[in-house]
Design a protein around this motif. Structure first.
Motif, PDB file in Angstrom:
ATOM      1  N   THR A 130     -17.637  10.643 -23.544  1.00 23.93           N
ATOM      2  CA  THR A 130     -16.320  11.493 -23.442  1.00 23.93           C
ATOM      3  C   THR A 130     -16.785  12.279 -22.106  1.00 23.93           C
ATOM      4  O   THR A 130     -15.780  12.599 -21.185  1.00 23.93           O
ATOM      5  N   ASP A 131     -18.076  13.120 -21.742  1.00 26.99           N
ATOM      6  CA  ASP A 131     -18.293  13.655 -20.713  1.00 26.99           C
ATOM      7  C   ASP A 131     -18.103  12.916 -19.568  1.00 26.99           C
ATOM      8  O   ASP A 131     -17.580  13.487 -18.253  1.00 26.99           O
ATOM      9  N   TRP A 132     -18.542  11.716 -19.309  1.00 28.86           N
ATOM     10  CA  TRP A 132     -18.440  10.948 -18.265  1.00 28.86           C
ATOM     11  C   TRP A 132     -17.065  10.624 -17.809  1.00 28.86           C
ATOM     12  O   TRP A 132     -16.659  10.774 -16.709  1.00 28.86           O
ATOM     13  N   HIS A 133     -16.406  10.357 -18.858  1.00 29.67           N
ATOM     14  CA  HIS A 133     -14.987  10.080 -18.579  1.00 29.67           C
ATOM     15  C   HIS A 133     -14.336  11.276 -18.040  1.00 29.67           C
ATOM     16  O   HIS A 133     -13.337  11.296 -17.396  1.00 29.67           O
ATOM     17  N   LEU A 134     -14.592  12.483 -18.563  1.00 29.27           N
ATOM     18  CA  LEU A 134     -13.977  13.701 -18.182  1.00 29.27           C
ATOM     19  C   LEU A 134     -14.234  14.032 -16.688  1.00 29.27           C
ATOM     20  O   LEU A 134     -13.279  14.571 -15.898  1.00 29.27           O
ATOM     21  N   LEU A 135     -15.600  13.736 -16.269  1.00 30.07           N
ATOM     22  CA  LEU A 135     -16.061  14.117 -14.979  1.00 30.07           C
ATOM     23  C   LEU A 135     -15.238  13.031 -13.982  1.00 30.07           C
ATOM     24  O   LEU A 135     -15.087  13.591 -12.990  1.00 30.07           O
ATOM     25  N   ARG A 136     -15.195  11.904 -14.358  1.00 26.49           N
ATOM     26  CA  ARG A 136     -14.319  11.052 -13.583  1.00 26.49           C
ATOM     27  C   ARG A 136     -13.033  11.137 -13.514  1.00 26.49           C
ATOM     28  O   ARG A 136     -12.127  10.893 -12.420  1.00 26.49           O
ATOM     29  N   LYS A 137     -12.217  11.361 -14.613  1.00 27.74           N
ATOM     30  CA  LYS A 137     -10.824  11.093 -14.717  1.00 27.74           C
ATOM     31  C   LYS A 137     -10.035  12.631 -14.891  1.00 27.74           C
ATOM     32  O   LYS A 137      -8.565  12.465 -14.782  1.00 27.74           O
ATOM     33  N   CYS A 138     -10.639  13.711 -15.308  1.00 24.62           N
ATOM     34  CA  CYS A 138      -9.794  14.657 -15.671  1.00 24.62           C
ATOM     35  C   CYS A 138      -9.333  15.491 -14.524  1.00 24.62           C
ATOM     36  O   CYS A 138     -10.079  15.744 -13.371  1.00 24.62           O
ATOM     37  N   PRO A 139      -8.136  15.912 -14.147  1.00 24.57           N
ATOM     38  CA  PRO A 139      -7.759  16.358 -13.134  1.00 24.57           C
ATOM     39  C   PRO A 139      -8.099  17.872 -12.776  1.00 24.57           C
ATOM     40  O   PRO A 139      -8.112  18.577 -11.801  1.00 24.57           O
ATOM     41  N   SER A 140      -8.279  18.706 -14.134  1.00 25.91           N
ATOM     42  CA  SER A 140      -8.781  20.118 -14.021  1.00 25.91           C
ATOM     43  C   SER A 140     -10.137  20.053 -13.890  1.00 25.91           C
ATOM     44  O   SER A 140     -11.242  19.151 -14.159  1.00 25.91           O
ATOM     45  N   PRO A 141     -10.588  21.465 -13.441  1.00 19.38           N
ATOM     46  CA  PRO A 141     -12.064  21.638 -13.423  1.00 19.38           C
ATOM     47  C   PRO A 141     -12.732  21.375 -14.942  1.00 19.38           C
ATOM     48  O   PRO A 141     -12.096  21.536 -15.865  1.00 19.38           O
ATOM     49  N   CYS A 293     -28.897  24.032 -16.892  1.00 16.54           N
ATOM     50  CA  CYS A 293     -27.869  25.002 -17.203  1.00 16.54           C
ATOM     51  C   CYS A 293     -26.465  24.456 -17.070  1.00 16.54           C
ATOM     52  O   CYS A 293     -26.119  23.380 -17.119  1.00 16.54           O
ATOM     53  N   ASP A 294     -25.493  25.241 -17.139  1.00 18.41           N
ATOM     54  CA  ASP A 294     -24.098  24.944 -17.209  1.00 18.41           C
ATOM     55  C   ASP A 294     -23.690  24.650 -16.173  1.00 18.41           C
ATOM     56  O   ASP A 294     -24.158  24.629 -14.972  1.00 18.41           O
ATOM     57  N   LEU A 295     -22.693  23.606 -16.158  1.00 20.88           N
ATOM     58  CA  LEU A 295     -22.081  22.920 -14.738  1.00 20.88           C
ATOM     59  C   LEU A 295     -20.721  22.834 -14.557  1.00 20.88           C
ATOM     60  O   LEU A 295     -20.092  22.711 -15.762  1.00 20.88           O
ATOM     61  N   LEU A 296     -20.043  23.352 -13.626  1.00 24.80           N
ATOM     62  CA  LEU A 296     -18.619  23.284 -13.428  1.00 24.80           C
ATOM     63  C   LEU A 296     -18.276  22.261 -12.375  1.00 24.80           C
ATOM     64  O   LEU A 296     -18.897  22.238 -11.149  1.00 24.80           O
ATOM     65  N   ALA A 297     -17.618  21.188 -12.877  1.00 22.87           N
ATOM     66  CA  ALA A 297     -17.469  20.065 -12.103  1.00 22.87           C
ATOM     67  C   ALA A 297     -15.831  20.176 -11.438  1.00 22.87           C
ATOM     68  O   ALA A 297     -14.981  20.131 -12.343  1.00 22.87           O
ATOM     69  N   LEU A 298     -15.706  20.156 -10.081  1.00 26.11           N
ATOM     70  CA  LEU A 298     -14.392  19.920  -9.546  1.00 26.11           C
ATOM     71  C   LEU A 298     -14.074  18.865  -8.945  1.00 26.11           C
ATOM     72  O   LEU A 298     -14.737  18.133  -8.386  1.00 26.11           O
ATOM     73  N   LYS A 299     -12.633  18.562  -8.880  1.00 31.13           N
ATOM     74  CA  LYS A 299     -12.118  17.325  -8.246  1.00 31.13           C
ATOM     75  C   LYS A 299     -11.578  17.682  -7.049  1.00 31.13           C
ATOM     76  O   LYS A 299     -11.184  19.064  -6.599  1.00 31.13           O
ATOM     77  N   PRO A 300     -11.647  16.929  -5.928  1.00 28.24           N
ATOM     78  CA  PRO A 300     -10.741  17.199  -4.436  1.00 28.24           C
ATOM     79  C   PRO A 300      -9.425  17.678  -4.785  1.00 28.24           C
ATOM     80  O   PRO A 300      -8.887  17.174  -6.040  1.00 28.24           O
ATOM     81  N   PRO A 301      -8.946  18.201  -4.074  1.00 25.94           N
ATOM     82  CA  PRO A 301      -7.250  18.703  -4.205  1.00 25.94           C
ATOM     83  C   PRO A 301      -6.469  17.655  -4.341  1.00 25.94           C
ATOM     84  O   PRO A 301      -5.406  17.795  -4.840  1.00 25.94           O
ATOM     85  N   ASP A 302      -6.826  16.523  -3.751  1.00 24.40           N
ATOM     86  CA  ASP A 302      -5.477  15.632  -3.775  1.00 24.40           C
ATOM     87  C   ASP A 302      -5.920  14.482  -5.009  1.00 24.40           C
ATOM     88  O   ASP A 302      -5.187  13.330  -4.963  1.00 24.40           O
ATOM     89  N   PHE A 303      -6.774  14.880  -5.907  1.00 24.92           N
ATOM     90  CA  PHE A 303      -7.167  13.796  -6.935  1.00 24.92           C
ATOM     91  C   PHE A 303      -6.137  13.644  -7.872  1.00 24.92           C
ATOM     92  O   PHE A 303      -5.393  14.627  -8.259  1.00 24.92           O
ATOM     93  N   VAL A 304      -5.760  12.482  -8.297  1.00 23.27           N
ATOM     94  CA  VAL A 304      -4.539  11.877  -9.117  1.00 23.27           C
ATOM     95  C   VAL A 304      -5.390  11.313 -10.314  1.00 23.27           C
ATOM     96  O   VAL A 304      -6.218  10.283 -10.107  1.00 23.27           O
ATOM     97  N   SER A 305      -5.237  11.821 -11.479  1.00 21.02           N
ATOM     98  CA  SER A 305      -5.823  11.365 -12.817  1.00 21.02           C
ATOM     99  C   SER A 305      -5.598   9.666 -13.061  1.00 21.02           C
ATOM    100  O   SER A 305      -4.073   9.773 -12.875  1.00 21.02           O
ATOM    101  N   PRO A 306      -6.499   8.784 -13.313  1.00 21.91           N
ATOM    102  CA  PRO A 306      -5.525   7.374 -13.895  1.00 21.91           C
ATOM    103  C   PRO A 306      -4.983   7.703 -15.313  1.00 21.91           C
ATOM    104  O   PRO A 306      -4.304   6.880 -15.569  1.00 21.91           O
ATOM    105  N   ILE A 307      -5.346   8.722 -15.913  1.00 19.90           N
ATOM    106  CA  ILE A 307      -4.717   8.884 -17.236  1.00 19.90           C
ATOM    107  C   ILE A 307      -3.261   9.770 -17.090  1.00 19.90           C
ATOM    108  O   ILE A 307      -3.419  10.716 -16.293  1.00 19.90           O
ATOM    109  N   LYS A 308      -2.389   8.985 -17.708  1.00 19.64           N
ATOM    110  CA  LYS A 308      -1.102   9.679 -17.703  1.00 19.64           C
ATOM    111  C   LYS A 308      -0.855  10.330 -18.926  1.00 19.64           C
ATOM    112  O   LYS A 308      -1.118   9.875 -19.883  1.00 19.64           O
ATOM    113  N   ALA A 309       0.302  11.448 -18.844  1.00 18.61           N
ATOM    114  CA  ALA A 309       0.434  12.080 -20.106  1.00 18.61           C
ATOM    115  C   ALA A 309       1.460  11.384 -20.996  1.00 18.61           C
ATOM    116  O   ALA A 309       2.160  10.750 -20.486  1.00 18.61           O
TER     117      ALA A 309
END
Length: 309
Positions: A130-141, A293-309
């Motif tokens: 689940t962590d890996w998928h969030l890092l790759r596909k979640c649009p928010s930090p 330690c804790d990690l805050l991972a960010l996506k590029p501003p133009d990132f679009v998640s492959p998962i749709k609402a």
């Protein structure tokens, strides 16, 4: 300056100590925000109860959902913290990462917080699928939380790649530092920047004997230091809080975090999926396996998640 106004806290029901919830409440005390405590559940046995009608299966699922929601509400209550801006949500889904990302998109959350697991022997972080998928596909930090305190006078390390011609990467650099400064204000800590630069290619030194590897290395380091200094200047960060280190990012960033005793590392992730992710991987994913330690991972501003609402 970045703001986390809506935070989604992902709960792992197998944990005894819910680190992400504790961290979210700690953060909200310093930076007020709305928190949704989120749990995904699924039991395949309920789908296999063929003797029941669809309506009866739905009633059973709803009973389970209601039971888990009561458990979440009690979990929040037991923290003893101010929970006036905390709500709870439980969903039935067989892919937790999809339910999380859909909740982020539908609810327009600014941040996802989730705990990570530590391997006692190797002293490294073990990330779930689940962590890996969030890092790759979640649009928010995504803030992945370890089991430790955020003491005052700690350090936040923002990892950037200062030398780039890619406009999207340049914007990501600014996002990384922006969020790093924001988190350092919350933690009342010191912001540091780290930039890795590549070592001299050994094949060049072998194939071209007259190639001056020392001069090449010095020029490379100077170029990266100048580029990082420009970034730091834009955020009024002192030179002694910038670090340019030779090596690969996946080695340099954890080493710098350990040396500085950082409580949080902020990093960008390109969000590769599919074969590209499997074969090439992702710098962020290589880095975080070695962080303590804790990690805050960010996506590029133009990132679009492959998962749709």
């Amino acid at each position: 300056m970045s703001h986390f106004n809506k935070v989604l806290v992902v709960i792992d029901p197998t944990e005894d100590n819910h680190k992400a919830l504790s961290r979210a409440l700690e953060m909200s005390a310093k930076h007020p925000c709305d928190i949704t405590v989120f749990l995904t559940i699924y039991d395949f046995s309920y789908e296999m109860t063929t003797m029941l009608s669809p309506e009866e299966r739905e009633l059973m699922q709803n009973a389970v959902l209601e039971d888990k929601k009561q458990w979440l509400n009690e979990l929040v209550k037991q923290t003893g913290k101010d929970c006036s801006r905390v709500t709870t949500e439980v969903v039935w889904h067989n892919r937790p990462y999809e339910s999380i990302i859909r909740a982020v998109i539908e609810g327009q959350f600014d941040l996802v917080m989730k705990s990570t697991h530590k391997h006692d022997t190797l002293k490294s972080v073990i990330f779930t699928p689940t962590d890996w998928h969030l890092l790759r596909k979640c649009p928010s930090p995504v803030l992945l939380v370890k089991d430790h305190a955020w003491p005052k006078s700690s350090k936040v390390l923002a990892a950037v790649s200062a030398v780039t011609d890619d406009s999207s990467h340049e914007l990501l650099n600014y996002e990384i530092i922006n969020y790093g400064c924001f988190m350092s204000n919350i933690l009342q800590s010191e912001i540091h920047l780290v930039n890795a630069y590549p070592p001299t290619p050994m094949n060049i030194a072998v194939e071209i004997p007259e190639f001056d590897t020392v001069q090449y290395n010095e020029n490379m380091k100077r170029h990266h230091k100048e580029s990082l200094a420009k970034l730091a200047l834009d955020f009024d960060i002192d030179d002694d809080q910038t670090h340019v280190i030779e090596g690969l990012p996946e080695d340099v960033i954890p080493e710098a975090a350990l040396l500085l005793d950082a409580e949080l590392v902020v990093i960008g992730t390109v969000g590769r999926t599919g074969i590209s992710a499997a074969l090439i991987g992702n710098t962020a994913e290589h880095v975080i396996d070695n962080l303590n330690c804790d990690l805050l991972a960010l996506k590029p501003p133009d990132f679009v998640s492959p998962i749709k609402a």
